[in-house]
Design an enzyme around this catalytic site. Structure first.
Site, mmCIF file in Angstrom:
data_model
loop_
_atom_site.group_PDB
_atom_site.id
_atom_site.type_symbol
_atom_site.label_atom_id
_atom_site.label_comp_id
_atom_site.label_asym_id
_atom_site.label_seq_id
_atom_site.Cartn_x
_atom_site.Cartn_y
_atom_site.Cartn_z
ATOM 1 N N CYS A 435 0.817 -1.213 0.000
ATOM 2 C CA CYS A 435 0.000 0.000 0.000
ATOM 3 C C CYS A 435 0.853 1.265 0.000
ATOM 4 C CB CYS A 435 -0.958 -0.001 1.183
ATOM 5 S SG CYS A 435 -0.155 -0.099 2.795
ATOM 6 N N HIS A 479 -2.210 0.507 7.047
ATOM 7 C CA HIS A 479 -2.503 0.899 5.670
ATOM 8 C C HIS A 479 -2.007 2.320 5.428
ATOM 9 C CE1 HIS A 479 -4.377 0.459 1.839
ATOM 10 N NE2 HIS A 479 -5.340 1.352 2.050
ATOM 11 N N ASP A 495 -8.034 6.339 -2.005
ATOM 12 C CA ASP A 495 -7.249 5.142 -1.697
ATOM 13 C C ASP A 495 -6.834 4.479 -3.015
ATOM 14 O OD1 ASP A 495 -6.042 2.908 -0.721
ATOM 15 O OD2 ASP A 495 -7.705 2.263 0.545
#
Length: 704
Positions: A435, A479, A495
């Protein structure tokens, strides 16, 4: 009272251990004490340098060898040398002998070295008290339920060793000492419970600075590739109990450090303790407010994880204070070194930062000019595209997200090394990443396209524990996502990882967490691997729920909860003075109960003596006269009985049944027996007493 012999089960156990049945009592007790100290050392090993743990275990092993071989203890000169070596090892590791870490290591070393001086009873007592103190010091590092259970085992073992040391005669089994230790602990439990519930709780009088290496979880800086390590950490980061329904998974973004300054491959925060002008998001399109309670595990940092977007100051325990940064994350005024429980409220739809100051805009567009040249070229190509040249910033963001969806990019926990041009490597070479790789490449491209952007780190998702309905968020849920600033919308969450993988690689994370063993089992029998996974998940859910109750009712039992308890009990105007008065009254009542119990024990007749007295009263009722002040044993009573029967001219076998009964009563008390159920045998004697026949004594018989 009859002394219980060594049970046959204990003898069998000793015989099953080679050499233990032939050990002298002193040697056996010494080995047991060394085993207890070894348990204390192993409990501390997680917080001690490996050299300290190894040194302690070597000393204990040497002391055990001396015991088994019946060798003399080392001289004072050797003991002094080892003491100086321990001091040198401590100073070399911690640069001091003071403080939590160095002091705990030193007391552990002194405890093990003291075993080399077991020459007198005083030395043994010193070891006992050092052992209790060392066990207590373990709470300075951890107060978890697992730690408490380990310390409970250590306390019971030390109590058993202490009881054993105060039983010098014979060869009593260790099981007997353990049972006495359990009884002692049970007798002390009510007082301990009263002190825990009612002793006034104040803020800590001192604190220990956290060691830098002890920091876990998120950080105030992010180097591309470092966050992937957290994905393999299955430990709990925090747990959340929502007042209503749990939001959708795609809404579960827990905000942590916001990073806006890029240097090389490392993102850092440039707004540390920069307070927000308005500590809340704008209420435009805010939607429903979600309220919840967070049980945050210690992470040695100052961030308070809250669901985006926390619009009100979290409700913290007394003595804590929270500040909201300009980038909207919440921070406490001191590091979270213990489990912290707080309440918060958030709005899942929010808008903030609609107006961006030119200085802040420049900061969120800044990029190192010498890095990622191909990403800059990609930005120029996108901006030269006629469909985007006149488009809005939001359209440009959507174009980049579409590129992530369709450009062959993948999500992985084990990306290739990227070098210094991490963004270029993701967009053009590897096309895969975790991520933070994706968020880094996205934000760099956004800034190159003149769209203010930054990285937000935190946690996303979590799993609902069916045991208690709480959301469990683990370190593996760490994350990184992005925020872009859009005109008339302000800072907006984007995101980019969701564009690459809508489902955050749950299967891959599970396989890599189990490692080679899990892969091997899955290859041989997928059904068994699935069953094992479900069983482990069930056990983990039970443990998480149990540990949460421990954190809620023990570690987070603050003064506020004490006072709330008193209010629920009907007290008014409560304060610390009320707690002191109630505690004093409770302890006084317990002391009175203990005194009453001691008095009853003192005046309670021995059951064997009570049965002998019953036999004497029955014989007296038949006509046998005995002086009331005479203290007769069963055999003496039998002699009086036989003399009385002979004087009355009765046959010699008239009192045969009484003869057998009195001898059996005597044997129960004085004759050795392997019968483990002595109480039942005495009850049988009491039952048979009521069926013994009357004897024909003459009224003229006297006490002769």
């Amino acid at each position: 009272m009859k002394t219980a012999p060594v049970s046959s089960a204990s003898r069998v156990l000793l015989r099953s251990m080679p050499g233990l049945d032939s050990l002298a009592r002193e040697s056996r007790d010494t080995l047991f004490l060394l085993a207890v100290i070894g348990w204390i050392v192993l409990m501390q090993s997680a917080h001690m340098p490996w050299a300290t743990t190894l040194f302690c275990l070597m000393v204990l092993g040497w002391r055990a060898w001396l015991t088994l071989r019946q060798k003399p203890l080392p001289s004072r000169r050797i003991s002094t040398g080892l003491l100086l070596l321990s001091l040198a090892v401590t100073v070399a590791q911690f640069r001091t002998i003071l403080g939590r870490d160095a002091g705990s290591a030193l007391i552990l070393l002194l405890l093990t070295l003291k075993t080399l001086e077991l020459r007198a009873r005083r030395d043994t007592l010193v070891i006992f008290f050092l052992g209790f103190f060392t066990l207590l010091s373990h709470f300075l590092f951890s107060q978890s339920l697992l730690t408490a259970l380990g310390i409970l085992v250590g306390v019971l073992a030390l109590l058993a060793a202490l009881v054993n040391a105060h039983t010098p005669a014979g060869y009593p089994p260790l099981r007997q000492s353990l049972l006495i230790a359990l009884r002692m602990a049970a007798l002390g439990a009510p007082i301990m419970f009263a002190l825990f519930m009612l002793f006034p709780r104040f803020a800590p009088l001192w604190g220990f600075p956290a060691h830098e290496s002890a920091k876990t979880g998120l950080s105030d800086k992010m180097t591309v590739g470092a966050m992937a390590e957290l994905a393999l950490d299955d430990s709990v980061a925090f747990r959340v109990r929502f007042d209503g329904d749990i939001p959708r998974r795609q809404d579960l973004y827990f905000r942590g450090p916001v990073l806006g300054h890029l240097q090389g491959q490392t993102w850092t925060s440039e707004e540390t303790f920069a307070m927000a002008e308005s500590p809340a998001a704008t209420g435009t399109n805010a939607g429903t407010t979600v309220t919840y309670e967070v049980l945050l595990q210690p992470h040695q940092r100052q961030w308070l994880l809250t669901l985006e977007m926390a619009t009100q100051r979290p409700e913290l325990p007394a003595g804590w204070r929270a500040l909201q940064m300009r980038s909207m994350e919440w921070m406490s005024m001191r590091p979270v070194v213990d489990v912290l429980r707080y309440r918060a409220s958030s709005q899942l739809q929010y808008r903030y930062g609609v107006g961006l100051h030119p200085t802040m805009r420049r900061a969120y567009l800044a990029l190192p000019p010498e890095l990622n040249p191909r990403t800059h070229e990609l930005a120029r190509q996108l901006l030269n595209d006629p469909t985007l040249a006149q488009g809005s910033d939001e359209q440009k963001v959507q174009a980049v997200l579409q590129r992530l969806r369709t450009g062959g990019y993948t999500y992985t926990l084990a990306p290739e090394l990227t070098g210094e041009h991490a963004s270029d490597a993701f967009w053009f070479d590897a096309k895969e990443g975790f991520c933070e790789h994706i968020a880094n490449a996205f934000v760099v491209l956004m800034r190159a396209m003149q769209i203010p952007a930054r990285i937000v780190t935190g946690y996303q998702g979590g799993e609902v524990n069916p045991m208690d309905g709480m959301l469990t968020v683990r370190q593996s849920d760490a994350h990184a996502w992005a925020e872009v600033w859009l005109p008339e919308q302000g800072w907006t969450r984007v995101d980019p990882t969701a564009a690459v993988s809508a489902v955050r690689i749950e299967n891959l994370a599970r396989i890599e967490t189990y490692g080679a063993v899990g892969n091997a089992i899955d290859a041989v029998s997928p059904q068994f691997a699935g069953l094992m996974q479900r069983s482990l998940q069930g056990l983990r859910n039970v443990w998480d729920a149990t540990n949460t109750r421990w954190n809620n009712w023990v570690l987070n039992y603050t003064q506020d909860r004490q006072l709330d308890l008193l209010r629920r009990l009907g007290f008014t105007g409560v304060g610390w003075a009320t707690l002191v008065q109630l505690l004093a009254a409770t302890l006084a009542g317990m002391a009175a109960l203990v005194a009453l119990w001691v008095w009853l024990e003192k005046h309670r007749q021995d059951p064997w003596l009570h049965l002998l007295q019953q036999a004497r009263q029955r014989l007296t009722g038949m006509g046998l006269r005995i002086d009331e002040n005479a203290s007769l044993t069963p055999r003496q009573l039998l002699e009086r009985l036989q003399a009385a029967l002979a004087a009355s001219g009765q046959p010699s076998d008239t009192g045969a049944v009484w003869h057998q009964w009195l001898l059996a009563l005597e044997a129960w008390r004085y004759a050795p027996s392997d019968d483990s159920n002595q109480t039942q045998a005495l009850q049988q004697l009491g039952t048979s007493l009521r069926s013994l026949p009357r004897l024909p004594f003459g009224r003229h018989l006297s006490d002769n």
